[in-house]
Design a protein around this motif. Structure first.
Motif, PDB file in Angstrom:
ATOM      1  N   ALA A  67       0.885  -1.310   0.095  1.00 60.63           N
ATOM      2  CA  ALA A  67      -0.090   0.187   0.429  1.00 60.63           C
ATOM      3  C   ALA A  67       0.634   1.098  -0.233  1.00 60.63           C
ATOM      4  CB  ALA A  67      -0.856  -0.203   1.307  1.00 60.63           C
ATOM      5  N   PRO A  68       1.360   1.950  -0.893  1.00 61.12           N
ATOM      6  CA  PRO A  68       1.721   3.105  -1.555  1.00 61.12           C
ATOM      7  C   PRO A  68       1.017   4.229  -0.473  1.00 61.12           C
ATOM      8  CG  PRO A  68       1.691   1.682  -3.030  1.00 61.12           C
ATOM      9  CD  PRO A  68       1.192   0.635  -2.699  1.00 61.12           C
ATOM     10  N   VAL A  69       1.827   5.207   0.309  1.00 58.53           N
ATOM     11  CA  VAL A  69       1.368   6.227   0.623  1.00 58.53           C
ATOM     12  C   VAL A  69       1.856   7.088  -0.826  1.00 58.53           C
ATOM     13  CG1 VAL A  69       1.690   8.162   2.585  1.00 58.53           C
ATOM     14  CG2 VAL A  69       1.617   5.461   3.103  1.00 58.53           C
ATOM     15  N   VAL A  70       0.777   8.035  -1.470  1.00 60.85           N
ATOM     16  CA  VAL A  70       0.683   8.760  -1.905  1.00 60.85           C
ATOM     17  C   VAL A  70       0.492  10.202  -0.758  1.00 60.85           C
ATOM     18  CG1 VAL A  70      -0.297   9.418  -3.760  1.00 60.85           C
ATOM     19  CG2 VAL A  70       0.576   7.153  -3.443  1.00 60.85           C
ATOM     20  N   THR A  71       0.687  10.917  -1.199  1.00 60.37           N
ATOM     21  CA  THR A  71       0.839  12.428  -1.316  1.00 60.37           C
ATOM     22  C   THR A  71      -0.238  13.665  -2.267  1.00 60.37           C
ATOM     23  OG1 THR A  71       1.275  12.808   0.960  1.00 60.37           O
ATOM     24  CG2 THR A  71       0.694  14.624   0.127  1.00 60.37           C
ATOM     25  N   VAL A  72      -0.744  14.120  -2.455  1.00 58.16           N
ATOM     26  CA  VAL A  72      -1.673  15.113  -3.452  1.00 58.16           C
ATOM     27  C   VAL A  72      -1.684  16.404  -3.060  1.00 58.16           C
ATOM     28  CG1 VAL A  72      -2.450  15.113  -5.255  1.00 58.16           C
ATOM     29  CG2 VAL A  72      -1.990  13.221  -4.947  1.00 58.16           C
ATOM     30  N   ARG A  73      -0.670  17.733  -3.956  1.00 62.12           N
ATOM     31  CA  ARG A  73      -0.991  18.967  -3.179  1.00 62.12           C
ATOM     32  C   ARG A  73      -1.249  20.056  -4.342  1.00 62.12           C
ATOM     33  NH1 ARG A  73       4.068  16.857   0.037  1.00 62.12           N
ATOM     34  NH2 ARG A  73       3.548  17.659   1.766  1.00 62.12           N
ATOM     35  N   ASP A  74      -1.754  21.167  -3.969  1.00 63.07           N
ATOM     36  CA  ASP A  74      -2.313  21.859  -5.224  1.00 63.07           C
ATOM     37  C   ASP A  74      -1.140  22.854  -5.592  1.00 63.07           C
ATOM     38  OD1 ASP A  74      -2.465  23.992  -2.849  1.00 63.07           O
ATOM     39  OD2 ASP A  74      -4.754  23.486  -2.648  1.00 63.07           O
ATOM     40  N   PRO A  75      -1.396  23.520  -6.028  1.00 63.51           N
ATOM     41  CA  PRO A  75      -0.121  24.621  -6.940  1.00 63.51           C
ATOM     42  C   PRO A  75       0.595  25.124  -5.561  1.00 63.51           C
ATOM     43  CG  PRO A  75      -1.920  24.525  -8.222  1.00 63.51           C
ATOM     44  CD  PRO A  75      -2.261  23.852  -7.503  1.00 63.51           C
ATOM     45  N   ASP A  76      -0.168  25.717  -4.487  1.00 69.18           N
ATOM     46  CA  ASP A  76       0.153  26.161  -3.503  1.00 69.18           C
ATOM     47  C   ASP A  76       0.940  25.518  -1.949  1.00 69.18           C
ATOM     48  OD1 ASP A  76      -1.307  28.742  -4.551  1.00 69.18           O
ATOM     49  OD2 ASP A  76      -2.957  28.029  -3.867  1.00 69.18           O
ATOM     50  N   GLY A  77       0.903  24.848  -2.032  1.00 69.72           N
ATOM     51  CA  GLY A  77       1.129  23.114  -1.113  1.00 69.72           C
ATOM     52  C   GLY A  77       0.047  22.517  -0.548  1.00 69.72           C
ATOM     53  N   GLU A  78      -0.866  23.073  -0.214  1.00 72.26           N
ATOM     54  CA  GLU A  78      -1.718  22.342   0.967  1.00 72.26           C
ATOM     55  C   GLU A  78      -2.832  21.041  -0.255  1.00 72.26           C
ATOM     56  OE1 GLU A  78      -3.060  24.018   3.545  1.00 72.26           O
ATOM     57  OE2 GLU A  78      -2.046  25.732   2.681  1.00 72.26           O
ATOM     58  N   VAL A  79      -2.365  20.281   1.336  1.00 73.20           N
ATOM     59  CA  VAL A  79      -2.772  18.604   1.123  1.00 73.20           C
ATOM     60  C   VAL A  79      -3.972  18.294   0.496  1.00 73.20           C
ATOM     61  CG1 VAL A  79      -2.442  16.338   1.752  1.00 73.20           C
ATOM     62  CG2 VAL A  79      -0.566  17.991   2.285  1.00 73.20           C
ATOM     63  N   ALA A  80      -3.913  18.168  -1.632  1.00 70.92           N
ATOM     64  CA  ALA A  80      -5.667  17.355  -0.936  1.00 70.92           C
ATOM     65  C   ALA A  80      -5.850  16.335  -1.526  1.00 70.92           C
ATOM     66  CB  ALA A  80      -5.609  18.013  -3.327  1.00 70.92           C
ATOM     67  N   TYR A  81      -5.218  15.544  -1.179  1.00 67.62           N
ATOM     68  CA  TYR A  81      -4.493  14.140  -0.666  1.00 67.62           C
ATOM     69  C   TYR A  81      -3.718  13.164  -0.229  1.00 67.62           C
ATOM     70  CZ  TYR A  81      -5.737   9.332  -1.711  1.00 67.62           C
ATOM     71  OH  TYR A  81      -5.435   7.267  -1.614  1.00 67.62           O
ATOM     72  N   GLY A  92       5.568   7.194   1.389  1.00 64.03           N
ATOM     73  CA  GLY A  92       5.848   5.837   1.652  1.00 64.03           C
ATOM     74  C   GLY A  92       5.557   4.633   1.920  1.00 64.03           C
ATOM     75  N   LEU A  93       5.770   3.163   2.428  1.00 68.27           N
ATOM     76  CA  LEU A  93       5.155   2.903   2.162  1.00 68.27           C
ATOM     77  C   LEU A  93       5.263   1.310   2.677  1.00 68.27           C
ATOM     78  CD1 LEU A  93       4.531   0.349  -0.726  1.00 68.27           C
ATOM     79  CD2 LEU A  93       7.003   0.051  -0.132  1.00 68.27           C
ATOM     80  N   GLN A  94       3.541   0.792   3.208  1.00 68.35           N
ATOM     81  CA  GLN A  94       3.084   0.271   3.901  1.00 68.35           C
ATOM     82  C   GLN A  94       2.212  -1.342   3.721  1.00 68.35           C
ATOM     83  OE1 GLN A  94       0.243   2.377   5.515  1.00 68.35           O
ATOM     84  NE2 GLN A  94       1.463   3.702   7.378  1.00 68.35           N
ATOM     85  N   ARG A  95       2.320  -2.284   4.424  1.00 75.45           N
ATOM     86  CA  ARG A  95       1.546  -3.119   3.802  1.00 75.45           C
ATOM     87  C   ARG A  95       0.064  -3.830   4.206  1.00 75.45           C
ATOM     88  NH1 ARG A  95       5.178  -7.868   2.189  1.00 75.45           N
ATOM     89  NH2 ARG A  95       3.440  -8.563   1.222  1.00 75.45           N
TER      90      ARG A  95
END
Length: 539
Positions: free
Chosen positions: A317-331, A452-455
């Motif tokens: 289960a890869p840990v993914v972080t998506v941010r908008d152009p201003d650096g705010e976390v969207a997901y 990051g990476l989880q199982r």
């Protein structure tokens, strides 16, 4: 008196019947009528032969349920079967094979077997009770026609011989009765008792599974490392239950995946790693208690409060972080990727419905131990992950269909109405990330980071309140079968016939069914009876 001749065609038929009309000479079959036919079919249905045939048919009807996935226990497997075999799926689905144990044809056999067994048991039970109360049959006039006939002579008187015979047979477990100067004995009633126990226990299993199973449930859940699952209806990924189930019957408990260990061995012939052992290190907790460590293995379920957990699968289960152009976390969060081969090359879906100017859907492949092939694509050399583990992402934008109030599969992405903005069909190549790397999303939508990476483990929760009862009935079936197979039903007779100064003793037996040891048993009774009489005379 006139003589009568026989027919040339039938020597047993009187000649004066030769000229009779065929309709008058033939045998007229009685008309059964509606009630007669119903009685005939009922007797056929409730015969032991029909019960055995139905039991065999039930076993054969259950075979499809073990060959293809079932909606009740493996709904995801049914979906995968449909994708892999669309033509075969349509045929099997119309036949109800994916719901074998609730299909009309299986239920019909199940119900007919139940009726047949009950119709068999009731009259046989009455007959057996009558036999237990009845006297042993009278001594036959000619014992010499029976099995193991033995004849001895003794100087004892008839009364003494009969008394000793009575004591001997009663001590051997026979029910005895005296008819004149003879003893009639019978034993082996436990054989029929075992037969009735066997068939009654079969009915018990049918009732228990058919009715008691309505209170059980099966639920599947993907539990990602360091996250906890609480036993509630909303917490399951898929859930099926019996007709009598209610949400209040869910016993409260929590399960957390702390770590997952997978051991593999390389198969040189296929260059694919084969699993040797899987162990999910869990923590469990019931209301009012503390977290307790426990291990879950394949074929070694873990029981919590009357509910059993089974380990079905695992993956990354890869840990993914998506941010908008201003650096705010969207997901941000771990995403369970479904393994595609033994080396855990895995496919996952990432959906970002909010926080950006456009809704994004991503199809991503994860390679634990990546190697690039000649055509530029990747595969995984082994199921072991490391710093070089790779995530490749194809990005789509458009309406994900999450706002329409219709359930959407979290592990699939419908790309028909979406626009590719990164990947093979877009101007921007697919994004490639190793753990800790960040990449820019096309069109200035923001960034995505492989954080990051989880199982994760895929777990089935199974609650069946009938297990204890099924075990009891199974033991009764076994016990009844042993009684009916190994206890012989036999009759034994000893007759004393006055002969001069002594008596002539006659011994014989009769078996109810196959009894290859009967002749030896008669000889043993004769020997023991003679020894008792000799001791009595010498006393």
């Amino acid at each position: 008196m006139a003589s009568r001749t026989r027919s040339e065609t039938d020597p047993l038929r009187p000649a004066d019947h030769i000229d009779a009309e065929p309709a008058e000479a033939g045998i007229t079959q009685p008309k059964l009528g509606v009630v007669g036919y119903l009685r005939f079919f009922w007797r056929q249905l409730t015969s032991m032969r029909t019960a055995l045939v139905l039991l065999l048919l039930l076993a054969l009807a259950a075979v499809p349920g073990s060959l293809v996935p079932q909606r009740s226990s493996d709904p995801n497997g049914v979906i995968q079967y449909k994708l892999d075999n669309p033509d075969g799926y349509e045929v099997l689905d119309k036949l109800g094979v994916f719901s074998t144990f609730t299909s009309p044809w299986f239920s019909a056999i199940y119900l007919l077997l139940f009726i047949s067994l009950v119709g068999c048991i009731i009259p046989r039970t009455k007959h057996h009770l009558d036999a237990l109360r009845a006297r042993p049959p009278k001594t036959p006039a000619r014992l010499s026609r029976l099995v193991g006939y033995t004849e001895l002579h003794s100087t004892a008187d008839a009364e003494t011989a009969v008394a000793e015979a009575r004591a001997l047979l009663k001590g051997a477990g026979y029910r005895v009765d005296r008819y004149g100067d003879s003893i009639s004995a019978e034993r082996g009633y436990l054989r029929e008792t075992g037969n009735l126990i066997f068939h009654s226990a079969l009915v018990g299993v049918l009732v228990t599974v058919g009715i008691g199973g309505g209170f059980g449930y099966n639920g599947q859940k993907v539990i990602i490392q360091d996250t906890a699952f609480t036993n509630s209806l909303a917490g399951y990924d898929s859930f099926t239950s019996g007709r009598f189930f209610s949400e209040s019957s869910l016993e409260p408990f929590s399960v957390r995946l702390d770590e997952f260990d997978g051991r593999y061995q390389l198969d040189p012939s296929t260059t694919v790693y084969q699993p040797i052992d899987y162990t999910a290190h869990l923590s469990t907790r019931v209301p009012g208690g503390d977290w307790t460590e426990a291990d879950l293995k394949v074929n070694s379920p873990l029981e919590i409060g009357g509910t059993k957990m089974y380990l079905l699968g695992n993956g990354y289960a890869p840990v993914v972080t998506v941010r908008d152009p201003d650096g705010e976390v969207a997901y941000s969060g771990p995403v369970a990727f479904l393994p595609q081969d033994g080396n855990l090359r895995s496919l996952g879906t990432i959906k970002v419905p909010d926080g950006l100017d456009e809704q994004l859907g991503m199809l991503a492949f994860f390679y634990p131990d990546p190697i690039q092939l000649a055509d530029g694509t990747y595969t995984s050399l082994s199921p072991y992950s490391g710093d070089s583990s790779l995530l490749t992402i194809t990005v789509y934008e458009g309406d994900l269909g999450l706002d329409e109030g219709v359930a959407v599969n979290a592990y699939s992405l419908d790309t028909d109405d979406l626009t590719p903005i990164a990947g093979p069909k877009a101007d921007v190549p697919a994004l490639e990330l190793t753990q800790g790397e960040t990449a820019e999303l096309p069109d200035g939508l923001g960034t995505i980071e492989f954080t990051g990476l989880q199982r994760f483990v895929s777990v089935e929760f199974h609650h069946d309140p009938t297990e204890g009862w099924v075990l009891v009935f199974a033991l009764l079936i076994l016990g009844g079968l042993l009684l009916s197979l190994f206890i012989p039903r036999r009759r034994m007779w000893i007759k004393a016939v006055r002969d001069g100064d002594g008596v002539r003793l006659e011994y014989a037996g009769l078996a109810r069914g196959e009894d290859p040891t009967l002749e030896a048993a008669v000889a043993d009774i004769a020997r023991r009876h003679a020894e008792r009489l000799e001791r009595r005379m010498n006393a």
